[in-house]
Design a protein around this motif. Structure first.
Motif, short mmCIF file in Angstrom:
data_model
loop_
_atom_site.label_atom_id
_atom_site.label_comp_id
_atom_site.label_asym_id
_atom_site.label_seq_id
_atom_site.Cartn_x
_atom_site.Cartn_y
_atom_site.Cartn_z
N ALA A 223 8.63 -9.18 -4.59
CA ALA A 223 7.35 -7.91 -3.33
C ALA A 223 7.33 -8.26 -2.26
CB ALA A 223 6.32 -7.29 -4.45
N ARG A 224 7.07 -9.32 -2.45
CA ARG A 224 6.21 -9.98 -1.27
C ARG A 224 7.10 -10.48 0.63
NH1 ARG A 224 1.00 -11.77 -1.67
NH2 ARG A 224 0.88 -12.45 -4.14
N GLU A 225 8.13 -10.99 -0.11
CA GLU A 225 10.01 -10.87 1.08
C GLU A 225 9.83 -8.76 1.20
OE1 GLU A 225 12.77 -12.19 -1.42
OE2 GLU A 225 11.85 -14.33 -0.87
N LEU A 226 9.35 -8.34 0.16
CA LEU A 226 9.79 -6.96 0.68
C LEU A 226 9.01 -6.32 2.21
CD1 LEU A 226 11.36 -5.29 -1.45
CD2 LEU A 226 12.27 -5.90 -0.06
N GLY A 227 7.41 -7.11 1.73
CA GLY A 227 6.56 -6.73 2.39
C GLY A 227 5.10 -5.83 2.57
N ALA A 228 4.23 -5.19 3.32
CA ALA A 228 3.79 -4.06 2.50
C ALA A 228 4.21 -2.77 1.90
CB ALA A 228 2.98 -4.09 3.63
N THR A 229 5.24 -2.05 2.94
CA THR A 229 6.23 -1.38 1.97
C THR A 229 6.37 -1.50 -0.05
OG1 THR A 229 6.31 -0.23 4.24
CG2 THR A 229 7.68 0.42 1.97
N GLY A 230 7.34 -2.45 0.17
CA GLY A 230 7.94 -2.40 -1.45
C GLY A 230 6.94 -3.54 -2.18
N GLY A 231 6.14 -4.07 -1.66
CA GLY A 231 4.85 -5.21 -2.51
C GLY A 231 4.03 -3.68 -3.05
N PHE A 232 3.36 -3.16 -2.45
CA PHE A 232 2.59 -2.01 -2.79
C PHE A 232 3.57 -0.81 -3.26
CE2 PHE A 232 0.34 -2.51 1.68
CZ PHE A 232 -0.09 -4.11 1.42
N ALA A 233 4.45 -0.60 -3.16
CA ALA A 233 5.45 -0.01 -4.04
C ALA A 233 5.79 -0.38 -5.24
CB ALA A 233 6.68 0.86 -3.10
N ALA A 234 5.69 -0.97 -5.44
CA ALA A 234 6.04 -2.42 -6.90
C ALA A 234 5.07 -2.22 -7.49
CB ALA A 234 6.50 -3.49 -6.76
N GLY A 235 3.66 -2.55 -7.17
CA GLY A 235 2.37 -2.53 -7.40
C GLY A 235 2.10 -3.35 -7.71
N LEU A 236 2.65 -4.85 -7.53
CA LEU A 236 2.73 -5.98 -7.78
C LEU A 236 1.87 -7.19 -6.98
CD1 LEU A 236 6.45 -7.14 -9.06
CD2 LEU A 236 3.85 -6.73 -10.34
N ILE A 237 1.33 -6.55 -6.22
CA ILE A 237 0.26 -6.74 -4.60
C ILE A 237 -0.93 -6.41 -4.92
CG2 ILE A 237 -0.12 -7.93 -2.46
CD1 ILE A 237 3.07 -7.77 -2.60
N PRO A 238 -2.17 -7.12 -5.06
CA PRO A 238 -2.96 -5.90 -4.59
C PRO A 238 -3.03 -5.32 -3.69
CG PRO A 238 -3.75 -8.35 -4.68
CD PRO A 238 -2.29 -8.16 -5.53
N VAL A 239 -3.57 -4.27 -3.00
CA VAL A 239 -3.89 -3.83 -1.97
C VAL A 239 -5.95 -3.31 -1.77
CG1 VAL A 239 -3.80 -1.71 -3.04
CG2 VAL A 239 -3.50 -2.07 -1.01
N THR A 240 -6.00 -3.46 -0.37
CA THR A 240 -7.41 -2.84 -0.43
C THR A 240 -7.41 -1.99 0.75
OG1 THR A 240 -8.08 -4.80 0.95
CG2 THR A 240 -8.43 -4.93 -1.18
N GLY A 241 -8.62 -1.29 1.26
CA GLY A 241 -8.60 -0.29 2.53
C GLY A 241 -9.18 0.91 2.28
N ALA A 242 -9.70 1.84 3.08
CA ALA A 242 -10.14 3.49 3.15
C ALA A 242 -9.46 3.62 2.06
CB ALA A 242 -10.20 3.80 4.04
N GLY A 243 -9.95 4.39 1.49
CA GLY A 243 -9.82 5.24 0.26
C GLY A 243 -10.61 6.57 0.13
N VAL A 244 -9.96 6.92 -1.64
CA VAL A 244 -10.44 7.61 -2.15
C VAL A 244 -11.53 7.19 -3.52
CG1 VAL A 244 -10.58 9.51 -0.51
CG2 VAL A 244 -9.12 9.24 -3.17
N VAL A 245 -12.06 7.73 -3.75
CA VAL A 245 -12.32 7.23 -5.90
C VAL A 245 -13.43 8.64 -6.50
CG1 VAL A 245 -14.25 5.79 -7.03
CG2 VAL A 245 -13.21 4.83 -4.84
#
Length: 251
Positions: A93-115
């Motif tokens: 997932a890390r090798e795939l970068g942001a798109t692949g890692g985020f899609a797999a869900g195995l890398i934490p992600v932060t940023g603007a969003g909603v709750v």
């Protein structure tokens, strides 16, 4: 006057001859006591039987412990394989970068969003129900949570979590009554859904979802909670569940 030796009629008794009756009586007492104790059984065989039973019990205990050991060794091997699989998946997932890692869900992600918060309707002081409502109308359902999650994915979310549990492609949101079942854990309302996503896109998807509109009608009629709050920074954790798919096997 001395009596001639030839006139003696018997011999002087020997000490050994006097002990013979005593020995005979003692032997008889021992035999009688042994017979009463044995009660018809073999006293020597009893010790052998008890020893044999003890050996059998020990063998059975050893066999049980060996089975338990084999089960524990299997569990350790499964956990080891799962850990190796996770490490490999995270590395990929890390090798795939942001798109692949985020899609797999195995890398934490932060940023603007909603709750988004969903909750059951509050109970009335007298316990009565709103006019025309059933008890089932006053609780959050699986379809309500799933409709919100689907809208977040449709809005292009980089990561979505429910009750701080990261959702991946195999995650299933299920409810039993008003209890949420997610990845082997149970939760009670209020249910909190977080996502790193564009808030404007989420609003558009929620407005266009037929399932969300049905839920919104219940919110307006019965007082259920449905709050969408924009946040400058939302943290969605990495998925920490198992990666092995579980499926039914024909019997």
């Amino acid at each position: 006057m001395r009596v001639p030796r030839s006139l003696w009629t018997g011999r002087r008794p020997s000490p050994w001859s006097a002990l013979v009756p005593v020995v005979a009586v003692a032997a008889g007492l021992l035999f009688a006591t042994s017979g009463r104790t044995a009660q018809g059984s073999d006293l020597r065989a009893g010790e052998i039987t008890q020893l044999s039973q003890l050996i059998e019990e020990r063998d059975a205990a050893v066999a049980r412990q060996e089975r338990q050991l084999a089960g524990l060794q299997g569990d350790v091997q499964s956990l080891t394989d799962e850990a190796a699989k996770r490490d490999s998946a995270v590395a990929t997932a890390r090798e795939l970068g942001a798109t692949g890692g985020f899609a797999a869900g195995l890398i934490p992600v932060t940023g603007a969003g909603v709750v988004i918060t969903l909750d059951d309707a509050p109970q009335r002081p007298d316990g009565s129900l709103p006019g025309g409502a059933r008890a089932d109308d006053l609780v959050i359902h699986q379809s309500d949570v799933q409709a919100v999650v689907n809208a977040l994915w449709a809005a292009g979310a980089d990561g979505v979590s429910v009750m701080d549990q990261r959702l991946i492609s195999t995650s299933a949101v299920r409810c039993v009554g008003n209890t949420l079942l997610l990845q082997g854990r149970t939760y009670s309302p209020p249910f909190v859904v977080s996502a790193v996503v564009d808030a404007a896109a989420v609003e558009a998807e929620l407005d266009g979802s037929p399932q969300v509109r049905v839920f919104q009608q219940a919110v307006d009629s019965y007082g259920l909670t449905f709050e969408v709050r924009e946040r400058p920074e939302v943290a969605v954790p990495a998925y920490d569940g198992g990666l092995t798919l579980q499926y039914a096997v024909a019997g």
